[in-house]
Write an enzyme that holds these catalytic residues in place. Structure first.
Site, PDB file in Angstrom:
ATOM      1  N   LYS A 124       0.908  -1.153   0.385  1.00 36.13           N
ATOM      2  CA  LYS A 124       0.047   0.214   0.090  1.00 36.13           C
ATOM      3  C   LYS A 124       1.059   1.264   0.029  1.00 36.13           C
ATOM      4  CE  LYS A 124      -3.580  -2.457   2.455  1.00 36.13           C
ATOM      5  NZ  LYS A 124      -4.155  -2.567   3.498  1.00 36.13           N
ATOM      6  N   ASP A 178     -11.241   2.442   3.432  1.00 34.98           N
ATOM      7  CA  ASP A 178     -11.199   0.906   3.897  1.00 34.98           C
ATOM      8  C   ASP A 178     -13.201   0.373   3.418  1.00 34.98           C
ATOM      9  OD1 ASP A 178      -9.013  -0.727   3.039  1.00 34.98           O
ATOM     10  OD2 ASP A 178      -8.873  -1.370   5.704  1.00 34.98           O
ATOM     11  N   GLN A 186      -4.771  -1.924   9.729  1.00 37.73           N
ATOM     12  CA  GLN A 186      -4.585  -2.931   9.156  1.00 37.73           C
ATOM     13  C   GLN A 186      -4.946  -4.414  10.406  1.00 37.73           C
ATOM     14  OE1 GLN A 186      -3.058  -3.292   5.890  1.00 37.73           O
ATOM     15  NE2 GLN A 186      -3.319  -5.545   6.086  1.00 37.73           N
TER      16      GLN A 186
END
Ligand code: NDP
Length: 278
Positions: A48, A115, A92
């Protein structure tokens, strides 16, 4: 059979995103929080960061120890929610067991939730008015669009009902007027259902589970799975060798859904930044 080249499409979209960022003259900021030392998570976070850098997004990874408490992580998120330099915040997953994942996802400001896992963003999606959408299904919709797959009126089957892939996938397909069936581990006669699918999306985490006898000839097959087979080789949830013989379009693993997931995350970070900087 034609291959859906997720890697090539990701490069193309990332180039366009880089242009967009450069032209705007404003730098979006993506803060990634990694708790603990899970090796797969470290790889994802690194990928990422690499994509962000390529596009011109300022990104930083905050690496917290495995022993971090829920309270400490919540306090940390609160700080970055208020910090105007960061437009996207991503925690994460998975998190160490002392931390409740739901509470953490709910703590991220919905405006910075790139997200799309916050209940508000999930609710918006289910209400048919999405703002930030989980990246994997968003990337799949982009691939279907790019390859000219007709969705309206088609029968779509999604296997897997997770909040991050299966459920939002089903809703995105429904919003494009597919007739959607969502299957899971308790589904009876799975093959009878999958064999009727014009579009089949598989997100279960079982190596090469979907075989040719479960697929309708000419179907579009999207393989989300990322598994290691008994030889340690990366493979999807679909038995590519047999299914590619009869599918009209199919994604490979690797090089299919994965690169698009990261790309959509970057796209949403840029969009979030533009909204916040207005
Ligand atoms: P989860 O483990 O959260 O969900 C798996 C789903 O599959 C569940 O709904 C489960 O059913 C269902 N399932 C499991 N076994 C079967 C079976 N034998 N038959 C039918 N349904 C089954 O997984 P995720 O959604 O997070 O991920 C799925 C896969 O996609 C994984 O391999 C993951 O690594 C990969 N992935 C890849 C991404 C990418 O960018 N390429 C991004 C995200 C995930 P039930 O609900 O009944 O338990």
């Amino acid at each position: 059979m034609k291959l859906i080249d997720g890697k090539a499409l990701a490069v193309k979209i990332q180039d366009k995103l880089a242009e967009k960022v450069a032209k705007s003259g404003k730098t979006p900021g993506l803060l990634v929080i990694l708790v603990g030392d899970d090796s797969a998570s470290q790889v994802y976070v690194r990928n990422k960061a690499r994509a962000a850098e390529k596009i011109g997004i300022r990104s930083e990874t905050l690496h917290l120890p495995d022993t971090t408490s829920e309270k400490e992580l919540l306090a940390c998120i609160e700080t970055y929610n208020r910090d105007k330099n960061w437009h996207g915040i991503l925690v994460q997953l998975p998190l160490p067991k002392q931390i409740n994942e739901e509470r953490i996802l709910e703590a991220i400001s919905p405006d910075k939730d790139v997200d799309g896992f916050h209940p508000l963003n999930m609710g918006r999606l289910w209400a048919g008015n999405p703002l930030m959408v989980p990246s994997t299904p968003a990337g799949i919709m982009e691939m279907l669009h790019e390859y000219g797959v007709e969705i309206e009126g088609k029968r779509a089957v999604v296997i897997g009902r997770s909040n991050i892939v299966g459920k939002p996938m089903a809703q995105l397909l429904m919003m494009k007027n597919a007739t959607v069936t969502l299957c899971h581990s308790r589904t009876h006669h799975l093959a009878d259902i999958t064999k009727k699918a014009d579009i089949l999306v598989v997100a279960i985490g079982q190596a090469r589970f979907v075989t040719a006898d479960m697929v309708k000839p000419g179907a579009v097959v999207i393989d989300v799975g990322m598994n290691r087979d008994s030889n340690g080789k990366l493979c999807g949830d679909v038995d590519f060798a047999s299914v590619s013989e009869l599918a009209s379009l199919i994604t490979p693993v690797p090089g299919g859904v994965g690169p698009m997931t990261i790309t959509m995350l970057m796209k949403q970070t840029i969009e979030a930044a533009q909204r916040q900087m207005k």
